[in-house]
Structure formats: C-alpha cells, structure tokens
Scaffold this active site. Structure first.
Site, mmCIF file in Angstrom:
data_model
loop_
_atom_site.group_PDB
_atom_site.id
_atom_site.type_symbol
_atom_site.label_atom_id
_atom_site.label_comp_id
_atom_site.label_asym_id
_atom_site.label_seq_id
_atom_site.Cartn_x
_atom_site.Cartn_y
_atom_site.Cartn_z
ATOM 1 N N LYS A 53 0.847 -1.199 0.000
ATOM 2 C CA LYS A 53 0.000 0.000 0.000
ATOM 3 C C LYS A 53 0.881 1.249 0.000
ATOM 4 O O LYS A 53 0.654 2.182 -0.776
ATOM 5 C CB LYS A 53 -0.924 0.008 1.231
ATOM 6 C CG LYS A 53 -2.112 -0.911 1.059
ATOM 7 C CD LYS A 53 -2.864 -1.133 2.352
ATOM 8 C CE LYS A 53 -3.910 -2.230 2.122
ATOM 9 N NZ LYS A 53 -4.487 -2.775 3.340
ATOM 10 N N GLN A 97 -5.129 -1.489 9.514
ATOM 11 C CA GLN A 97 -5.025 -2.824 8.921
ATOM 12 C C GLN A 97 -5.681 -3.873 9.827
ATOM 13 O O GLN A 97 -5.392 -3.946 11.016
ATOM 14 C CB GLN A 97 -3.535 -3.156 8.688
ATOM 15 C CG GLN A 97 -3.292 -4.470 8.003
ATOM 16 C CD GLN A 97 -3.778 -4.495 6.550
ATOM 17 O OE1 GLN A 97 -3.592 -3.543 5.799
ATOM 18 N NE2 GLN A 97 -4.440 -5.571 6.163
ATOM 19 N N ASP A 120 -11.323 2.870 3.842
ATOM 20 C CA ASP A 120 -11.699 1.456 3.719
ATOM 21 C C ASP A 120 -13.219 1.316 3.610
ATOM 22 O O ASP A 120 -13.724 0.246 3.257
ATOM 23 C CB ASP A 120 -11.228 0.683 4.964
ATOM 24 C CG ASP A 120 -10.136 -0.329 4.640
ATOM 25 O OD1 ASP A 120 -9.933 -0.608 3.441
ATOM 26 O OD2 ASP A 120 -9.510 -0.835 5.591
#
Ligand code: NDP
Length: 292
Positions: A53, A97, A120
C-alpha cells in the site's frame, strides 16, 4: 473457453489515471493527498499488504505514512493515534489494517475514524450512506469487483447477480453496489439451500466465501461472468498455491468471462484504496475529484 478478466492490467490502468488526477490536484489546488496506514502487531501477511500500500501510494504521487505499533498496544493507545490522525490536516485517508489483536475491539476503532477519512469504507456512517444510495467512501474490494464486472459486461441493468458470502467487508457491500447498478441481487451464505441451483440462475456470480475451489463449472449458467474474490492458500503436488473460491479449471469451460486468482480482484483493492484517498482529499478540501 471463458475470456480472462485481467484485473492486474485494469488496476495498472486505474493507477495511471489516479496518478494523472493527483498531479492535476497538486497543480490546480496545491493539495497532496495523503494516506496513513496503521499496523498493530507483526502478522507477516499484513506487513506485506501494508508495504505494498505504501509503495503504490508513493508511486501515484501521494504522501504515505506507516504507523507500526507493537502487538501489545492498548486499545486506548490505538484510539489516541486515530484521534491524532483524524485531526491532522495533511492526512486525508486513514486505514487501520485488519485483523487487530484480540484484545482490541475492531468495531470501536473503525467507528472512531473520521468518516470523511475512512478510505476502507467500513465506518457505519459510510455503510449507511452506501445502503441508502448517498455519496459514500465504499469498501475497496467490492468497488473493484463491480468495476471489473462493468468493464466486462457494460451496463449491468437487469442482470441476475448472485453474491456468495455476506461479510461486512465484501459480500454485503458488493450486493449494495450491484443493487445500485440495477441488478436483481441474491445474497447466498452458509445456510443457503441448494447453492448450485441458485448460482445456475446467475448472469453474474461474485464468490466471496474463503473456501478453495468451491464453485464448480456445473454450478454456472453457460456464458455467466464470474468474479472470484477468494484468496486461499493450498498445498497441491507438494507446492503451495493461491486459488480462488471457484474451481478455475471447470468454471472457465462454462463461464463467458472469469477472473483468475491471483491477478483478478486482488490487484484492484489497493488501486481502489488510492482512488478513495484522492476522493477523500478532494471532498475534505471542498471540490470534485478529477475524472479518473
Ligand atoms: P468471511 O469469512 O468474513 O465470510 C465468508 C462468507 O462466506 C460468509 O458470509 C459465510 O456465510 C459464507 N460461506 C462460508 N461457507 C459457505 C458455504 N459453504 N456456502 C455458502 N456460503 C458460505 O470472508 P470475507 O468476506 O472476508 O472473504 C471472503 C474471501 O475473499 C476470502 O477468501 C478472503 O481471503 C477473500 N478476500 C479477498 C480480498 C481481495 O481480493 N483483496 C479482500 C477481502 C477478502 P455465513 O455468513 O453464513 O457464515
């Protein structure tokens, strides 16, 4: 034989368009979008995701920050970092995460994010906006699935779509997105009866189950489009392999088009995360994002 849906190539094209849009935003608005990724613990797979990422964020010209915290970080300390990132005006996207260590309440952390920076798309506000048809930051993998389906089929209006899986991160949001594309959507799950009969009615199958090679070719309507979200590691002939939720060998003989694993949906997730970060930066600054 089915047409192969090349997610790797599509994602590379999307990243090129995002990089162009980022340079436009920098030139016109003097704004550099920035993504902060928080990793708690040292799960090897998560470390690889986070490193990828960061690399791809920098490649499209955005700022990238990695916050690596030890596995014994308290929930309170993580919430304090989220609060700090919420208040930092150079940060436009925050990604925590998953999975988090057991002692941390993941829902509490996700809902502590500023919804405007929730790239997200897991905050209840963004989930609610998506399900009520409002502008939202939407979960990346589901967006990637629908992009690939539209790129393959064009307009999805009126198609029978079957989503296998009802998780909050894939199944439910992808079903919402397909509904917004005017599909007739069926969501199947582990308690569904006669799954093959359900999938045989589908023009479009999205498999997000986490069971290696579960969907067989004779579960498909001839010519159906298959988007395989599953990423499963298996051992075969002494080799470690990545396979999807669909049995590729039998499905490719019946489907009209199918995503491979790897190289299908997987590469779309980070590209859509970068797109969400750019969209978030533009929305926070109060202007529409460039066309991507
Ligand atoms: P979850 O385990 O959270 O959800 C799996 C879903 O599949 C559940 O809704 C479950 O039903 C359903 N299910 C399980 N067994 C069956 C069965 N035998 N028949 C029908 N339905 C079944 O998984 P995720 O949604 O998080 O992920 C799904 C897959 O996608 C995984 O392989 C994961 O690795 C992959 N993935 C890939 C991503 C990417 O490409 N970047 C990103 C995210 C996930 P029930 O609700 O009844 O238990």
């Amino acid at each position: 034989m089915a047409k192969l849906i090349d997610g790797k190539a599509f994602a590379a094209g999307l990243r090129t368009r995002i990089a162009k849009a980022v340079s436009e935003v920098k030139a016109k608005h003097n704004l550099t979008p920035g993504l902060a990724v928080v990793l708690v613990g040292d799960d090897p797979a998560s470390r690889v995701y986070v490193a990828n990422k960061a690399k791809q964020t920098l490649e499209v010209g955005m700022n990238s920050w990695e916050h690596k915290l030890p596995a014994d970080t308290s929930e309170q300390a993580l919430l304090a970092l989220v609060k700090k990132l919420n208040a930092d005006s150079s940060v436009h996207g925050i990604l925590v995460q998953m999975p988090l260590p057991q002692h941390i309440d993941a829902a509490k952390v996700l809902n502590a994010l500023d919804p405007a920076k929730d790239v997200d798309g897991f905050h209840v506000v963004n989930v609610g906006r998506l399900s009520t048809g409002q502008e939202a930051l939407t979960a990346c993998t589901p967006v990637g699935c629908v992009m690939l389906a539209k790129n393959t089929l064009g307009d999805l209006t009126g198609l029978n779509a079957v989503v296998i899986g009802r998780s909050n991160i894939v199944g439910k949001p992808v079903a919402q997105l397909l509904l917004a594309e005017n599909c007739t959507v069926t969501i199947a799950h582990s308690k569904s009866q006669d799954l093959p009969a359900i999938t045989r009615r589908a023009d479009l199958v999205i498999a997000a189950v986490g069971r290696p090679e579960m969907v067989k070719g004779d579960w498909l309507k001839p010519g159906a489009t298959v988007i395989d979200v599953g990423i499963n590691r298996i051992e075969r002939n002494g080799k470690s392999l990545l396979v999807g939720d669909c049995d590729f060998a039998s499905c490719e003989k019946v489907a009209g088009a199918i995503t491979p694993v790897p190289g299908g949906v997987g590469p779309m997730t980070i590209a859509c995360l970068l797109q969400n970060t750019l969209k978030a930066a533009c929305a926070i600054a109060g202007f529409a994002p460039p066309h991507m």
